[in-house]
Design a protein around this motif. Structure first.
Motif, PDB file in Angstrom:
ATOM      1  N   HIS A  91     -40.058 -34.154  -2.347  1.00 42.27           N
ATOM      2  CA  HIS A  91     -39.094 -33.040  -2.342  1.00 42.27           C
ATOM      3  C   HIS A  91     -37.874 -33.387  -1.498  1.00 42.27           C
ATOM      4  CE1 HIS A  91     -37.405 -29.130  -1.088  1.00 42.27           C
ATOM      5  NE2 HIS A  91     -37.633 -28.825  -2.352  1.00 42.27           N
ATOM      6  N   THR A  95     -39.094 -27.495   1.616  1.00 43.50           N
ATOM      7  CA  THR A  95     -39.956 -28.677   1.700  1.00 43.50           C
ATOM      8  C   THR A  95     -41.323 -28.288   2.248  1.00 43.50           C
ATOM      9  OG1 THR A  95     -38.046 -30.135   2.023  1.00 43.50           O
ATOM     10  CG2 THR A  95     -40.179 -30.980   2.718  1.00 43.50           C
ATOM     11  N   THR A 109     -33.834 -33.713  -3.023  1.00 41.05           N
ATOM     12  CA  THR A 109     -32.934 -32.596  -2.711  1.00 41.05           C
ATOM     13  C   THR A 109     -31.972 -32.999  -1.603  1.00 41.05           C
ATOM     14  OG1 THR A 109     -34.472 -31.661  -1.097  1.00 41.05           O
ATOM     15  CG2 THR A 109     -34.652 -30.881  -3.374  1.00 41.05           C
ATOM     16  N   PHE A 158     -43.284 -26.337  -0.500  1.00 36.82           N
ATOM     17  CA  PHE A 158     -43.832 -27.238  -1.516  1.00 36.82           C
ATOM     18  C   PHE A 158     -45.003 -28.042  -0.970  1.00 36.82           C
ATOM     19  CE2 PHE A 158     -39.706 -26.693  -3.727  1.00 36.82           C
ATOM     20  CZ  PHE A 158     -40.201 -26.366  -4.980  1.00 36.82           C
TER      21      PHE A 158
END
Length: 127
Positions: free
Chosen positions: A25, A59, A29, A62
């Motif tokens: 992640h 983050t 990103t 997730f």
């Protein structure tokens, strides 16, 4: 700790999967006004967040979600330990201590309330 069906294999695999999910992640990103590299986007840039903090929160979300799902899936696929081996490790199987014979300053619940009251007072004083 809270679910007696969790296995060591499930917990460790979930830990690795959650850490991997956080890395992926972060690598996909990037926060606003940041160059790819240290702040993210070192794999590719699929999404821009408005700030570093927003990227950090997502983050963590997730990573936690993947960790939880993988831990549950692997734990259900592996053989659980017998309940007698889990006494002292799992909350529901551990005998609760009786503290009625203790003085007020030795009881965790009372000390917790005192610490919480001190926290509130200090926040009001220094806010």
């Amino acid at each position: 700790m809270f679910w007696k069906r969790t296995t060591g294999h499930g917990a460790f695999t979930g830990l690795l999967a959650g850490t991997g999910a956080a890395l992926v992640h972060h690598g996909l990103t990037l926060p606003a006004d940041a160059a790819p590299g240290i702040h993210g986007g070192w794999i590719a840039i699929l999404h821009h967040y408005p700030s570093d903090m927003a990227q950090n929160f997502w983050t963590a979300i997730f990573a936690f979600t993947i960790n939880l799902l993988v831990t549950i899936a692997v734990s259900l696929a592996t053989e659980p330990r017998p309940e007698p081996e889990l006494v002292g490790l799992v909350y529901s199987l551990t005998p609760k201590p009786i503290d009625t014979h203790l003085s007020w300053y030795q009881k965790p619940a009372i000390l917790g309330v005192v610490v919480l009251a001190m926290l509130i007072v200090l926040n009001l004083v220094f806010a």
